[in-house]
Design a protein around this motif. Structure first.
Motif, PDB file in Angstrom:
ATOM      1  N   ALA A   1       0.846  -1.191   0.000  1.00 48.06           N
ATOM      2  CA  ALA A   1       0.000   0.000   0.000  1.00 48.06           C
ATOM      3  C   ALA A   1       0.881   1.241   0.000  1.00 48.06           C
ATOM      4  O   ALA A   1       1.908   1.262   0.677  1.00 48.06           O
ATOM      5  CB  ALA A   1      -0.918   0.017   1.218  1.00 48.06           C
ATOM      6  N   PRO A   2       0.512   2.281  -0.757  1.00 50.54           N
ATOM      7  CA  PRO A   2       1.299   3.519  -0.734  1.00 50.54           C
ATOM      8  C   PRO A   2       1.176   4.265   0.584  1.00 50.54           C
ATOM      9  O   PRO A   2       2.061   5.020   0.966  1.00 50.54           O
ATOM     10  CB  PRO A   2       0.723   4.331  -1.895  1.00 50.54           C
ATOM     11  CG  PRO A   2      -0.671   3.807  -2.061  1.00 50.54           C
ATOM     12  CD  PRO A   2      -0.611   2.361  -1.704  1.00 50.54           C
ATOM     13  N   VAL A   3       0.049   4.059   1.276  1.00 46.00           N
ATOM     14  CA  VAL A   3      -0.185   4.700   2.575  1.00 46.00           C
ATOM     15  C   VAL A   3      -0.731   3.667   3.542  1.00 46.00           C
ATOM     16  O   VAL A   3      -1.623   2.892   3.190  1.00 46.00           O
ATOM     17  CB  VAL A   3      -1.177   5.877   2.462  1.00 46.00           C
ATOM     18  CG1 VAL A   3      -1.528   6.414   3.845  1.00 46.00           C
ATOM     19  CG2 VAL A   3      -0.608   6.988   1.591  1.00 46.00           C
ATOM     20  N   VAL A   4      -0.175   3.643   4.744  1.00 44.11           N
ATOM     21  CA  VAL A   4      -0.663   2.786   5.819  1.00 44.11           C
ATOM     22  C   VAL A   4      -0.999   3.676   7.003  1.00 44.11           C
ATOM     23  O   VAL A   4      -0.229   4.578   7.342  1.00 44.11           O
ATOM     24  CB  VAL A   4       0.389   1.739   6.232  1.00 44.11           C
ATOM     25  CG1 VAL A   4      -0.040   0.996   7.499  1.00 44.11           C
ATOM     26  CG2 VAL A   4       0.630   0.748   5.104  1.00 44.11           C
ATOM     27  N   VAL A   5      -2.164   3.447   7.610  1.00 46.21           N
ATOM     28  CA  VAL A   5      -2.545   4.191   8.805  1.00 46.21           C
ATOM     29  C   VAL A   5      -2.701   3.205   9.954  1.00 46.21           C
ATOM     30  O   VAL A   5      -3.563   2.329   9.905  1.00 46.21           O
ATOM     31  CB  VAL A   5      -3.856   4.980   8.597  1.00 46.21           C
ATOM     32  CG1 VAL A   5      -4.141   5.840   9.823  1.00 46.21           C
ATOM     33  CG2 VAL A   5      -3.777   5.837   7.353  1.00 46.21           C
TER      34      VAL A   5
ATOM     35  N   ALA B   1       0.061  12.454  25.692  1.00 41.88           N
ATOM     36  CA  ALA B   1      -0.423  13.120  24.483  1.00 41.88           C
ATOM     37  C   ALA B   1      -0.581  12.068  23.396  1.00 41.88           C
ATOM     38  O   ALA B   1       0.122  11.048  23.397  1.00 41.88           O
ATOM     39  CB  ALA B   1       0.547  14.214  24.040  1.00 41.88           C
ATOM     40  N   PRO B   2      -1.491  12.272  22.452  1.00 43.39           N
ATOM     41  CA  PRO B   2      -1.688  11.282  21.388  1.00 43.39           C
ATOM     42  C   PRO B   2      -0.434  11.085  20.543  1.00 43.39           C
ATOM     43  O   PRO B   2       0.485  11.909  20.541  1.00 43.39           O
ATOM     44  CB  PRO B   2      -2.813  11.896  20.546  1.00 43.39           C
ATOM     45  CG  PRO B   2      -3.479  12.893  21.424  1.00 43.39           C
ATOM     46  CD  PRO B   2      -2.411  13.408  22.343  1.00 43.39           C
ATOM     47  N   ILE B   3      -0.402   9.987  19.814  1.00 38.03           N
ATOM     48  CA  ILE B   3       0.685   9.694  18.874  1.00 38.03           C
ATOM     49  C   ILE B   3       0.087   9.738  17.474  1.00 38.03           C
ATOM     50  O   ILE B   3      -0.656   8.845  17.073  1.00 38.03           O
ATOM     51  CB  ILE B   3       1.320   8.326  19.152  1.00 38.03           C
ATOM     52  CG1 ILE B   3       1.830   8.260  20.592  1.00 38.03           C
ATOM     53  CG2 ILE B   3       2.452   8.051  18.176  1.00 38.03           C
ATOM     54  CD1 ILE B   3       2.416   6.906  20.979  1.00 38.03           C
ATOM     55  N   VAL B   4       0.406  10.805  16.748  1.00 35.13           N
ATOM     56  CA  VAL B   4      -0.276  11.087  15.491  1.00 35.13           C
ATOM     57  C   VAL B   4       0.743  11.516  14.438  1.00 35.13           C
ATOM     58  O   VAL B   4       1.729  12.194  14.753  1.00 35.13           O
ATOM     59  CB  VAL B   4      -1.328  12.214  15.673  1.00 35.13           C
ATOM     60  CG1 VAL B   4      -2.037  12.516  14.362  1.00 35.13           C
ATOM     61  CG2 VAL B   4      -2.345  11.832  16.749  1.00 35.13           C
ATOM     62  N   GLY B   5       0.509  11.129  13.202  1.00 35.48           N
ATOM     63  CA  GLY B   5       1.291  11.680  12.100  1.00 35.48           C
ATOM     64  C   GLY B   5       2.121  10.665  11.351  1.00 35.48           C
ATOM     65  O   GLY B   5       2.072   9.454  11.607  1.00 35.48           O
ATOM     66  N   GLU B   6       2.927  11.178  10.412  1.00 30.10           N
ATOM     67  CA  GLU B   6       3.754  10.334   9.568  1.00 30.10           C
ATOM     68  C   GLU B   6       5.031   9.946  10.310  1.00 30.10           C
ATOM     69  O   GLU B   6       5.740  10.793  10.841  1.00 30.10           O
ATOM     70  CB  GLU B   6       4.110  11.062   8.276  1.00 30.10           C
ATOM     71  CG  GLU B   6       4.792  10.176   7.247  1.00 30.10           C
ATOM     72  CD  GLU B   6       4.965  10.863   5.900  1.00 30.10           C
ATOM     73  OE1 GLU B   6       5.152  10.159   4.896  1.00 30.10           O
ATOM     74  OE2 GLU B   6       4.893  12.112   5.854  1.00 30.10           O
ATOM     75  N   ALA B   7       5.321   8.653  10.336  1.00 30.25           N
ATOM     76  CA  ALA B   7       6.473   8.145  11.085  1.00 30.25           C
ATOM     77  C   ALA B   7       7.779   8.600  10.446  1.00 30.25           C
ATOM     78  O   ALA B   7       7.905   8.580   9.221  1.00 30.25           O
ATOM     79  CB  ALA B   7       6.417   6.622  11.138  1.00 30.25           C
ATOM     80  N   PRO B   8       8.754   8.999  11.251  1.00 35.53           N
ATOM     81  CA  PRO B   8      10.037   9.430  10.683  1.00 35.53           C
ATOM     82  C   PRO B   8      10.804   8.283  10.031  1.00 35.53           C
ATOM     83  O   PRO B   8      11.630   8.504   9.153  1.00 35.53           O
ATOM     84  CB  PRO B   8      10.794   9.989  11.892  1.00 35.53           C
ATOM     85  CG  PRO B   8      10.173   9.318  13.071  1.00 35.53           C
ATOM     86  CD  PRO B   8       8.735   9.118  12.713  1.00 35.53           C
ATOM     87  N   GLU B   9      10.517   7.044  10.450  1.00 39.25           N
ATOM     88  CA  GLU B   9      11.247   5.910   9.901  1.00 39.25           C
ATOM     89  C   GLU B   9      10.799   5.524   8.495  1.00 39.25           C
ATOM     90  O   GLU B   9      11.569   4.919   7.742  1.00 39.25           O
ATOM     91  CB  GLU B   9      11.085   4.666  10.797  1.00 39.25           C
ATOM     92  CG  GLU B   9      11.608   4.824  12.200  1.00 39.25           C
ATOM     93  CD  GLU B   9      10.529   5.225  13.191  1.00 39.25           C
ATOM     94  OE1 GLU B   9      10.695   4.978  14.383  1.00 39.25           O
ATOM     95  OE2 GLU B   9       9.499   5.800  12.743  1.00 39.25           O
TER      96      GLU B   9
ATOM     97  N   GLY C   1       4.942   7.619   4.250  1.00 37.95           N
ATOM     98  CA  GLY C   1       3.652   7.023   3.942  1.00 37.95           C
ATOM     99  C   GLY C   1       3.057   6.200   5.057  1.00 37.95           C
ATOM    100  O   GLY C   1       1.944   5.700   4.921  1.00 37.95           O
ATOM    101  N   TYR C   2       3.782   6.059   6.166  1.00 37.86           N
ATOM    102  CA  TYR C   2       3.284   5.296   7.317  1.00 37.86           C
ATOM    103  C   TYR C   2       2.771   6.280   8.359  1.00 37.86           C
ATOM    104  O   TYR C   2       3.535   7.028   8.957  1.00 37.86           O
ATOM    105  CB  TYR C   2       4.387   4.433   7.908  1.00 37.86           C
ATOM    106  CG  TYR C   2       3.901   3.392   8.899  1.00 37.86           C
ATOM    107  CD1 TYR C   2       3.850   2.055   8.557  1.00 37.86           C
ATOM    108  CD2 TYR C   2       3.499   3.757  10.192  1.00 37.86           C
ATOM    109  CE1 TYR C   2       3.408   1.087   9.459  1.00 37.86           C
ATOM    110  CE2 TYR C   2       3.049   2.813  11.096  1.00 37.86           C
ATOM    111  CZ  TYR C   2       3.006   1.474  10.721  1.00 37.86           C
ATOM    112  OH  TYR C   2       2.564   0.532  11.618  1.00 37.86           O
ATOM    113  N   PHE C   3       1.459   6.291   8.560  1.00 37.39           N
ATOM    114  CA  PHE C   3       0.827   7.233   9.479  1.00 37.39           C
ATOM    115  C   PHE C   3       0.326   6.501  10.715  1.00 37.39           C
ATOM    116  O   PHE C   3      -0.035   5.325  10.669  1.00 37.39           O
ATOM    117  CB  PHE C   3      -0.332   7.963   8.800  1.00 37.39           C
ATOM    118  CG  PHE C   3       0.103   8.961   7.770  1.00 37.39           C
ATOM    119  CD1 PHE C   3       0.194  10.308   8.077  1.00 37.39           C
ATOM    120  CD2 PHE C   3       0.450   8.554   6.481  1.00 37.39           C
ATOM    121  CE1 PHE C   3       0.609  11.231   7.131  1.00 37.39           C
ATOM    122  CE2 PHE C   3       0.854   9.472   5.524  1.00 37.39           C
ATOM    123  CZ  PHE C   3       0.943  10.818   5.859  1.00 37.39           C
ATOM    124  N   VAL C   4       0.290   7.249  11.817  1.00 35.76           N
ATOM    125  CA  VAL C   4      -0.139   6.698  13.100  1.00 35.76           C
ATOM    126  C   VAL C   4      -1.267   7.548  13.662  1.00 35.76           C
ATOM    127  O   VAL C   4      -1.209   8.786  13.613  1.00 35.76           O
ATOM    128  CB  VAL C   4       1.026   6.652  14.108  1.00 35.76           C
ATOM    129  CG1 VAL C   4       0.567   6.031  15.426  1.00 35.76           C
ATOM    130  CG2 VAL C   4       2.206   5.871  13.535  1.00 35.76           C
TER     131      VAL C   4
END
Length: 634
Positions: free
Chosen positions: A11-15, A141-149, A152-155
């Motif tokens: 997948a190009p994007v994973v959430v 605090a929540p864990i949100v956004g695109e992973a630095p590693e 295209g991998y979002f949390v």
């Protein structure tokens, strides 16, 4: 890619919205998501006559409880001050709606206190005392956004037991982020990249979650320290600073000196009673502040994020990211910003050019992984030959700042550090004792000063050399509380505190860092130029605010008024010991399209609401302390 028994998924994007399984799912892709499950309890009573399902939720943090209607009875939920971790080794994949055997011995006192808040719950039977897993994050605090590693991998995880309340907003934020390529809200405090990989270690998670769950219903005092999972990182100077009476606080895992009690104490200094007013160590803080303004202070800044960027493409890479020209002469350090392609803020840092193909990038601790990811991703996308190496732990950083800092430095090096030979923004290797040290003449406190980057193995030797020579120039150890008050008097910015990813470069007043004449434009240059031409930034500007009553204190979030109308709030603040009052930075916005200029400032009556009082304030577009920079260039 995910490799499952059923086959490979591409997948190009994973959430990743896997809740308490988010950490384990992230590990499959090499992404660190340090949330941890803990036991979470609630009791449901038998039916209580007269209960209306439409009643609101009642919260009593002092009793660690929330109470709401449930069926025909009441639900008594608990957020006890010390929780119990669950599933540290891993959460089973089939444990949806899992019920854990309650620990009655541990929880009975908390439950009794909570039920006394609504005595009727003690008069009816209990239908169920439920214990189930709920996950929490290290800083609540929540864990949100695109992973630095992984691009295209979002949390979207770590919602800390209020997912029903916040899930819709997080989902909407992520959808916009994925669709448009950027978040349209301030994410500096919730971005997944603020967290570090070591925080996903089992022992860290096990210890910290005990505190995280309990923090839900504790009073969030401004200076409340973290108590668990401490000591993860210590600078080479830790033992020396402890001897000086340092009060240490957690700074992205680093044990950093916040203020000093001085030598001779019976034991490590303590925070003392928490407050929204002045703390008992306020005089210590003031003395450290004034030492930097009047003589010279030593600040251990080893927690800063430091990256060595090397290779034939290093200069081009950093110049593409930086608003300023950082690839000019060797031996120069440059303050610069990194932007998005929309001209909004992404990072606030310095770049020192050490050689044609070698640079040192220094950023704040909270932006460590964000800055690192920006460099590595642009290098990969652009094909520039540059290697980014994290040297944060390899280089200690000692700042010596104040009007006598040149006098002190001159005592311990053979290098010529006169203003003519070592002007402002110089970056040069010098000798101190037996060590070779990178010395940069720059400041974050608004005084003549130097930042020393020292190989870790030489740090204690250099420190001892500085302290021995410092006796003759009134050297004083200075903590981070004074650093904050000194920088705030000078209106120096700090990304993630008084600036965020929704602000543009011009709105935060840092347009002076731009060099539009570079051979290649920097990221966001076109957007900055368009906003500069339209002057739209004049309707939203960061200003400095000084409360006129010296007894008032500011932290952040206080409301700013102009002629009785709300125009902003205090984003970050401290106490200006030299200015004579609490001082902060506020983003002012006008709804009527008026330009925020000196005329606008002078024409208004400015006030700040602090708790239940309204105080007169002075507002300025320029720094109230040394606006012409005479001191730093002396």
């Amino acid at each position: 890619h995910y490799y499952l028994e059923e086959g490979e998924i591409r997948a190009p994007v994973v959430v990743n919205c896997a809740g308490m399984w988010a950490r384990q799912l992230g590990e499959m892709s090499g992404v660190a998501i340090p949330n941890q499950a803990a036991e979470h309890y609630y009791l449901v009573t038998d039916d209580v006559p007269g209960v209306d399902p439409g009643w609101p939720v009642v919260e009593d943090p002092s009793s660690h409880t929330y109470i709401r209607p449930e069926g025909g009875g009441l639900l008594v939920g608990l957020f006890e001050p010390e929780a119990a971790a669950w599933g540290v080794a891993g959460v089973p994949g089939d444990c949806s709606f899992t019920e854990i055997s309650p620990d009655w011995e541990r929880m009975a006192p908390y439950l009794e206190t909570a039920m006394r808040r609504v005595p009727r719950t003690l008069e009816v039977g209990a239908r169920n005392f439920f214990c189930g897993p709920e996950s929490f994050t290290p800083d609540l605090a929540p864990i949100v956004g695109e992973a630095p590693e992984l691009s295209g991998y979002f949390v979207g995880a770590g919602l800390n037991s209020i997912g029903i309340l916040t899930g819709g907003g997080v989902g909407r934020l992520l959808a916009h982020w994925i669709k448009h390529g950027h978040p349209d809200m301030d994410v500096t405090g919730i971005h997944v990249d603020r967290l570090h990989r070591y925080q996903a270690n089992p022992l860290y998670r096990q210890h910290r979650v005990v505190e995280s769950l309990g923090m839900v219903y504790k009073c969030h005092y401004p200076f409340r320290p973290s108590e668990t999972a401490r000591g993860a990182k210590r600078t080479p100077l830790h033992a020396r600073l402890a001897e000086e009476g340092a009060y240490f606080r957690d700074v992205s895992g680093w044990e950093s000196a916040d203020w000093y009690a001085g030598r001779g104490g019976a034991g490590p200094p303590e925070m003392g009673p928490l407050s929204f007013g002045r703390h008992e160590w306020f005089p210590n803080w003031e003395a450290e502040h004034r030492a930097v303004r009047e003589a010279v202070g030593l600040i251990d800044m080893s927690f800063m994020s430091k990256f060595l960027v090397q290779g034939p493409g290093a200069g081009g890479l950093l110049n593409a990211l930086s608003t300023a020209d950082v690839d000019g002469r060797e031996g120069v350090i440059t303050y610069t910003q990194w932007l998005s392609d929309r001209g909004t803020m992404e990072a606030d840092l310095t770049v020192a050019k050490l050689a044609p193909d070698r640079f040192l990038v220094v950023a704040t601790d909270t932006m460590h992984r964000h800055v690192e990811a920006m460099m590595t991703r642009l290098a990969a996308e652009s094909g520039r030959l540059a290697v980014v190496t994290d040297v944060s732990g390899g280089l200690a950083q000692i700042n010596i700042q104040g009007p006598r800092s040149r006098e002190l430095l001159g005592k311990i090096t053979s290098a010529d550090v006169s203003n003519e030979a070592f002007p402002f923004r110089t970056a040069r290797e010098i000798d101190i004792g037996y060590a070779r040290v990178l010395c940069t003449r720059i400041t974050y406190v608004g005084e003549l000063g130097y930042e020393l980057f020292i190989p870790t193995e030489s740090a204690v030797h250099v420190y001892d050399t500085i302290v021995a020579a410092g006796e003759d120039v009134s050297l004083k150890h200075v903590g981070l509380k004074a650093l904050s008050s000194l920088r705030m008097e000078k209106a120096y910015r700090d990304y993630g505190h008084d600036m965020d990813n929704t602000d543009t470069l011009l709105e935060v007043g840092l347009g002076f860092t731009c060099d539009f004449t570079k051979k290649e434009p920097f990221v966001g240059q076109e957007a900055v130029q368009k906003q500069k031409e339209s002057k739209s930034w004049m309707r939203k500007r960061l200003v400095q605010v000084l409360v006129q009553d010296p007894e008032a204190v500011l932290f952040h979030g206080e409301v700013l008024l102009r002629d009785g109308e709300v125009v902003g709030d205090i984003r970050a603040a401290s106490y200006g010991h030299s200015l004579g009052g609490a001082v902060g930075l506020s983003m002012v916005e006008t709804a009527d399209g008026k330009k925020i200029n000196q005329k606008y400032i002078d024409a208004g009556k400015w006030e700040v609401i602090v708790a239940d009082r309204t105080y007169p304030a002075t507002v300025s577009l320029k720094p109230m302390y040394d606006p012409t920079n005479e001191k730093i260039k002396a």
